[in-house]
Scaffold this motif. Structure first.
Motif, short mmCIF file in Angstrom:
data_model
loop_
_atom_site.label_atom_id
_atom_site.label_comp_id
_atom_site.label_asym_id
_atom_site.label_seq_id
_atom_site.Cartn_x
_atom_site.Cartn_y
_atom_site.Cartn_z
N SER A 66 8.78 1.67 -0.50
CA SER A 66 9.57 2.82 -0.96
C SER A 66 8.78 4.12 -0.89
O SER A 66 9.35 5.19 -0.67
N LEU A 67 7.45 4.04 -1.05
CA LEU A 67 6.62 5.24 -0.91
C LEU A 67 6.53 5.71 0.54
O LEU A 67 6.27 6.89 0.80
N LYS A 68 6.77 4.82 1.47
CA LYS A 68 6.81 5.17 2.89
C LYS A 68 8.13 5.84 3.27
O LYS A 68 8.22 6.48 4.31
N LYS A 74 7.90 11.32 -5.50
CA LYS A 74 6.90 11.09 -6.54
C LYS A 74 7.10 9.74 -7.22
O LYS A 74 8.13 9.10 -7.08
N VAL A 75 6.06 9.37 -7.96
CA VAL A 75 6.08 8.16 -8.78
C VAL A 75 5.97 8.61 -10.23
O VAL A 75 5.15 9.47 -10.56
N ARG A 91 -3.19 5.17 -7.64
CA ARG A 91 -3.98 5.25 -6.41
C ARG A 91 -3.10 5.09 -5.17
O ARG A 91 -3.30 5.76 -4.17
N LEU A 92 -2.13 4.19 -5.24
CA LEU A 92 -1.22 3.96 -4.12
C LEU A 92 -0.40 5.21 -3.83
O LEU A 92 -0.24 5.60 -2.67
N ALA A 93 0.09 5.88 -4.87
CA ALA A 93 0.87 7.11 -4.69
C ALA A 93 0.01 8.19 -4.04
O ALA A 93 0.46 8.85 -3.09
N VAL A 94 -1.21 8.36 -4.51
CA VAL A 94 -2.10 9.38 -3.95
C VAL A 94 -2.41 9.06 -2.48
O VAL A 94 -2.39 9.94 -1.63
N LYS A 95 -2.66 7.78 -2.20
CA LYS A 95 -2.95 7.36 -0.83
C LYS A 95 -1.78 7.67 0.11
O LYS A 95 -1.97 8.02 1.27
N MET A 96 -0.56 7.56 -0.41
CA MET A 96 0.63 7.81 0.40
C MET A 96 1.05 9.29 0.37
O MET A 96 2.09 9.65 0.92
#
Length: 189
Positions: A66-68, A74-75, A91-96
């Protein structure tokens, strides 16, 4: 503070509106919906996890997908969840390249722990992510392998998870020869 329904707001004369706004604040549209989805409208939510799902060791691949999504902006994570459990999603949100917000609001209700939202309405029909262990069991993954998420597993177990659900591989690491030499073993076997 009790919010007024927007329908009753429209039916008031100008003086009553000004008085009501002074006492109760400006009425919110779909206030009950927003307090359920961590301050967001349901129509903006792309995916949602419960508090229990966020607290699991493993990352849900559905959140990564879903982040892709181009619509994802945003999360939002519930402040009721401890930092160590929610950090993997931050961390996953920042990475994406997405922003991540933690909401601490006692007015929030329900068991929603995390939402991936867009800036506009996305109207995703099913936003709930099924429980990971149940989903893996339906794919024929043994419970011991599902429980080993976040740990090292042998080549055979790694292959099982890869065949059952390739996206789930992000939660497993292969056990190396050096690991075996130092006494480590497969967490699933």
């Amino acid at each position: 503070m009790q919010r007024e329904e927007s329908g009753s707001w429209v039916n008031k004369n100008a003086l009553d509106r000004v008085l009501a706004e002074g006492i109760h604040g400006t009425p919110e549209i779909k206030h009950d919906e927003k307090i359920h989805y961590l301050g967001e409208f349901r129509e903006r939510v792309i995916r949602m996890l419960t508090k229990e799902q966020v607290e699991e060791t493993a990352v849900y691949p559905e959140i990564l997908q879903s982040l892709k999504d181009q619509r994802a902006a945003k999360v939002i994570i519930s402040g009721d969840i401890n930092y160590s459990s929610s950090e993997k999603y931050r961390r996953l949100a920042v990475k994406m390249g997405k922003t991540c917000t933690v909401v601490h609001d006692p007015a929030l209700v329900g068991n929603v722990g995390l939402v991936v939202v867009g800036n506009n309405a996305v109207d995703v029909a099913v936003i709930e992510v099924p429980d990971r262990k149940t989903r893996l069991a339906q794919l024929g993954v043994p419970a011991s392998l599902a429980d080993a998420a976040g740990k090292k597993v042998c080549e055979k177990c790694y292959q099982k998870i890869t065949e059952a659900d390739p996206e789930e591989v992000i939660n497993y690491r292969k056990l190396t020869l050096a690991d075996r030499f130092w006494g480590e073993y497969c967490a699933a076997c």
